[in-house]
Design a protein around this motif. Structure first.
Motif: not given
Length: 428
Positions: A90-95, A97-107, A156-165
């Motif tokens: 499980e992941r907590l949204v506020f705790g 996922l917010l403020d994460r640095r993720v990557t736009l898949t297209e660019t 689906t346009a971003v990646t990086g949520f599954s990684l520990e930042e």
């Protein structure tokens, strides 16, 4: 919620009240729990972390949510009050996922997550995250948001949520909880992971962090202070109430105490050393060294001006102490106390020395906790002066500090009247 209902941005759910079908409030939303899925499939929204009035945090499955509308969440009326425990999947949204640095898949461009939207799937009681609100540009700081284009994209346009930042930001999490009282924000921090707790603490300003530290359990205080640079740790200790800062310092190794004291302003360090010289659970050990002190020739208007200071706690603002110079603790001769209600009844030009309560005996610095509690109960006080053998005012003990030391050590984790794991929130 009916099929085809509009999406909801999660930032709008922070602190939202949760009601049962009868309209009785059962708690407030503190976070959302999602499960990440493989192959870029949108995460499922499993449920809500709801904080009850007792401050216990429970899990409310989305299957028990009947509606989210008009700034409120409606439940089926039955809650499982077992304490929420996050599972590895499980992941907590506020705790988290917010403020994460993720990557736009297209660019391939890095962006910062500002918000997420959820929606209910048609004809089912299943929810999922469908879109991500991001900002392009460099990561901002706790004090300056980085400028850049903001846009909403599909999950689906971003990646990086599954990684520990490493070094995940905290600006948007803080914005989500900016209206919380220090005690409530402390409760939020207590339930975050150690990594996330350190990041949020680092992003708070010194005064806000000081207020929050005062409300945290001892272990959390030591953990957070230990992760700050020593110069900043000293600044935060200076911003805390002297008695709370002295208690925290007293839990640290002696060499660490000395390093932090050497970085403080001499006056603040002297107060700390004086408070630490008293036995714990005595009036001297519980007192603050910063009560309102006035000279005999001060007027009622002067006293009321000091009482209006918004940085004072209600207990310290309840009365002023009249002493001969010097008027900083330890003072000259203590003459008596003037209660706030008396100040309101007197003409502003009146001298405080003319309306003293000099019959009330002050506390001795060596008075133990039972004696202090008895004093407060006998005289219906919320604060009491502490005076030494020479008659000098040393400080004041407030009722909140007495309660902190009389309650069980784990009182912040204790809830009352929750003997049943399944309770009907309509009172049946």
């Amino acid at each position: 919620m009916a099929a085809g209902a509009p999406r909801i941005f999660v930032s709008h759910l922070s602190g939202v009240a949760v009601f049962d079908p009868a309209g009785d409030q059962v708690g407030r939303v503190r976070d959302l729990v999602v499960m990440l899925r493989m192959a870029q499939r949108p995460p499922r929204l499993l449920g809500l972390v709801v904080e009850l009035a007792t401050r216990r945090r429970i899990f409310l499955p989305m299957t028990r949510v009947t509606a989210i509308q008009s700034g409120q969440v409606i439940t089926t009326g039955v809650l499982n009050v077992r304490r929420f425990e996050q599972r590895p999947t499980e992941r907590l949204v506020f705790g988290e996922l917010l403020d994460r640095r993720v990557t736009l898949t297209e660019t391939g461009e890095e962006v910062t997550v500002l918000d997420l939207s959820v929606h209910q799937l048609p004809a089912r009681r299943e929810w999922e995250i469908d879109r991500v609100f991001v900002r392009k540009g460099r990561k901002g700081s706790a004090f300056r948001r980085a400028k850049g284009e903001a846009l909403t994209v599909e999950w689906t346009a971003v990646t990086g949520f599954s990684l520990e930042e490493q070094g995940q930001g905290a600006e948007n999490l803080l914005a989500t909880f900016e209206q919380l009282r220090p005690a409530d924000l402390a409760n939020v921090l207590h339930h975050l992971s150690p990594k996330r707790r350190a990041e949020v603490a680092a992003a708070l300003d010194d005064d806000r962090l000081a207020d929050v530290l005062e409300e945290l359990p001892e272990d959390d205080q030591i953990e957070i202070l230990g992760k700050l640079k020593e110069e900043r740790a000293a600044d935060v200790l200076e911003a805390m109430d002297p008695d709370d800062a002295a208690d925290l310092l007293g839990e640290l190794p002696t060499d660490e105490q000395e390093r932090l004291l050497s970085l403080m302003q001499p006056g603040d360090a002297a107060d700390m050393r004086r408070l630490m010289s008293y036995e714990d659970r005595t009036a001297g050990g519980l007192m603050t060294t910063e009560p309102i002190v006035l000279r005999p020739d001060a007027t009622v208007a002067d006293a009321l001006a000091r009482v209006r200071n918004p940085d004072l706690s209600p207990a310290l603002a309840a009365q002023v102490y009249v002493c001969r110079p010097p008027d900083e603790t330890p003072t000259g001769k203590y003459l008596g106390t003037v209660h706030f209600q008396r100040l309101l009844r007197e003409p502003p030009p009146s001298l405080v020395s003319s309306i003293l309560d000099s019959d009330l005996q002050p506390l001795d610095p060596d008075a133990d906790l039972p004696a202090i509690a008895g004093f407060f109960a006998t005289y219906d006080m919320v604060a009491a002066p502490v005076v030494d053998e020479a008659g000098s005012l040393l400080g004041a003990v407030t009722v909140d500090d007495v309660l902190d030391h009389m309650l069980p050590e784990d009182w912040r984790e204790t809830e009352f009247h929750l003997d049943e794991e399944e309770v009907a929130t309509d009172g049946s």
